[in-house]
Design a protein around this motif. Structure first.
Motif, PDB file in Angstrom:
ATOM      1  N   THR A  86       0.824  -1.207   0.000  1.00 42.90           N
ATOM      2  CA  THR A  86       0.000   0.000   0.000  1.00 42.90           C
ATOM      3  C   THR A  86       0.862   1.262   0.000  1.00 42.90           C
ATOM      4  OG1 THR A  86      -0.108   0.152   2.406  1.00 42.90           O
ATOM      5  CG2 THR A  86      -1.811  -1.195   1.312  1.00 42.90           C
ATOM      6  N   ARG A  87       0.260   2.318  -0.482  1.00 47.27           N
ATOM      7  CA  ARG A  87       0.919   3.632  -0.440  1.00 47.27           C
ATOM      8  C   ARG A  87       1.203   4.005   1.014  1.00 47.27           C
ATOM      9  NH1 ARG A  87       1.522   7.924  -3.900  1.00 47.27           N
ATOM     10  NH2 ARG A  87       0.276   6.850  -5.457  1.00 47.27           N
ATOM     11  N   GLU A  88       0.242   3.743   1.894  1.00 47.56           N
ATOM     12  CA  GLU A  88       0.396   4.089   3.308  1.00 47.56           C
ATOM     13  C   GLU A  88       1.635   3.410   3.904  1.00 47.56           C
ATOM     14  OE1 GLU A  88      -2.067   3.582   7.494  1.00 47.56           O
ATOM     15  OE2 GLU A  88      -3.105   3.253   5.598  1.00 47.56           O
ATOM     16  N   THR A 107       7.940   8.328  -5.509  1.00 48.66           N
ATOM     17  CA  THR A 107       8.507   7.005  -5.785  1.00 48.66           C
ATOM     18  C   THR A 107       7.411   5.948  -5.862  1.00 48.66           C
ATOM     19  OG1 THR A 107       8.996   6.596  -3.442  1.00 48.66           O
ATOM     20  CG2 THR A 107      10.774   7.500  -4.797  1.00 48.66           C
ATOM     21  N   PHE A 108       6.390   6.075  -5.023  1.00 47.44           N
ATOM     22  CA  PHE A 108       5.295   5.107  -5.095  1.00 47.44           C
ATOM     23  C   PHE A 108       4.549   5.262  -6.419  1.00 47.44           C
ATOM     24  CE2 PHE A 108       1.321   2.950  -4.191  1.00 47.44           C
ATOM     25  CZ  PHE A 108       1.783   1.800  -3.564  1.00 47.44           C
ATOM     26  N   ALA A 112       3.983   2.164  -8.757  1.00 47.66           N
ATOM     27  CA  ALA A 112       2.634   1.583  -8.802  1.00 47.66           C
ATOM     28  C   ALA A 112       1.694   2.283  -9.771  1.00 47.66           C
ATOM     29  CB  ALA A 112       2.027   1.602  -7.399  1.00 47.66           C
ATOM     30  N   GLY A 113       2.078   3.450 -10.214  1.00 52.59           N
ATOM     31  CA  GLY A 113       1.176   4.226 -11.066  1.00 52.59           C
ATOM     32  C   GLY A 113       0.656   5.418 -10.303  1.00 52.59           C
ATOM     33  N   GLU A 114       0.572   6.534 -10.985  1.00 48.36           N
ATOM     34  CA  GLU A 114       0.174   7.788 -10.334  1.00 48.36           C
ATOM     35  C   GLU A 114      -1.195   7.660  -9.683  1.00 48.36           C
ATOM     36  OE1 GLU A 114      -0.172  12.518 -11.378  1.00 48.36           O
ATOM     37  OE2 GLU A 114       1.024  11.206 -12.657  1.00 48.36           O
ATOM     38  N   GLY A 115      -1.246   8.014  -8.399  1.00 48.29           N
ATOM     39  CA  GLY A 115      -2.496   8.019  -7.654  1.00 48.29           C
ATOM     40  C   GLY A 115      -2.944   6.666  -7.133  1.00 48.29           C
ATOM     41  N   SER A 116      -2.203   5.591  -7.440  1.00 49.08           N
ATOM     42  CA  SER A 116      -2.593   4.249  -6.968  1.00 49.08           C
ATOM     43  C   SER A 116      -2.490   4.167  -5.458  1.00 49.08           C
ATOM     44  CB  SER A 116      -1.688   3.179  -7.577  1.00 49.08           C
ATOM     45  OG  SER A 116      -1.829   3.129  -8.959  1.00 49.08           O
TER      46      SER A 116
END
Length: 174
Positions: A86-88, A107-108, A112-116
């Motif tokens: 997860t982004r978190e 970096t996330f 993972a793709g912008e906003g994922s």
């Protein structure tokens, strides 16, 4: 998971170090005319030993046996533990300073793709497939199984070409 990742990092560092030694030794031999004129038995043995070492190293990283702690097995476990993706969780690895959070989000997004909100499982599945059945790994694994680990009944199995072996390291690094 973190301890497992640390073990994979150590294993990867070791095999990348061996690759570096192989390239350095090859350069020394290529530049030294005296070595080129000597009996090639020792140099051929060293080259073969390095190839076996590098092939085994690649295969240890790509091993999918459930009893191993390889990069492939780590990715398999990661697929099951979605809370690590997860982004978190990613943001939690960075300092809480606002500037670092911008870097962490960036970096996330790159991974993972912008906003994922989470890392796509499909990317992990694709990486596992690449490392176990893709090119050049399938050829390297087959070479290990047929030639290095077992005495195959066929006349001669071609060794992985240098560029395939070197390419496999580039993929692992990525």
């Amino acid at each position: 998971m973190e301890k497992w990742l640390d073990e994979i990092n150590k294993e990867s560092f070791l095999i990348f170090h061996h690759l570096h030694l192989f390239k350095e030794l090859s350069d020394i031999i290529d530049k030294n005319q005296d070595l080129k004129r000597m009996d090639s038995t020792l140099l051929e043995w060293m080259r073969n030993a390095f190839i076996v070492d590098l092939v085994i190293g690649v295969c240890r990283i790509c091993d999918n046996d459930r009893r191993t702690k390889s990069l492939v097995r780590f990715l398999e476990e990661l697929k099951k533990r979605k809370n690590y993706l997860t982004r978190e969780k990613h943001l939690g690895l960075y300092n809480a300073h606002a500037l670092m959070l911008d870097v962490a989000n960036g970096t996330f997004d790159d991974l993972a793709g912008e906003g994922s909100k989470s890392f796509p499982i499909k990317i992990i599945k694709d990486d596992i497939h690449c490392l176990t059945k893709g090119n050049p790994f399938k050829k390297i694994i087959d070479f290990r199984n047929e030639y290095i680990a077992h005495n195959a009944q066929i006349k001669k199995i071609p060794a992985p070409l240098y560029r395939e072996l070197f390419h496999s390291f580039e993929i692992i690094k990525e």
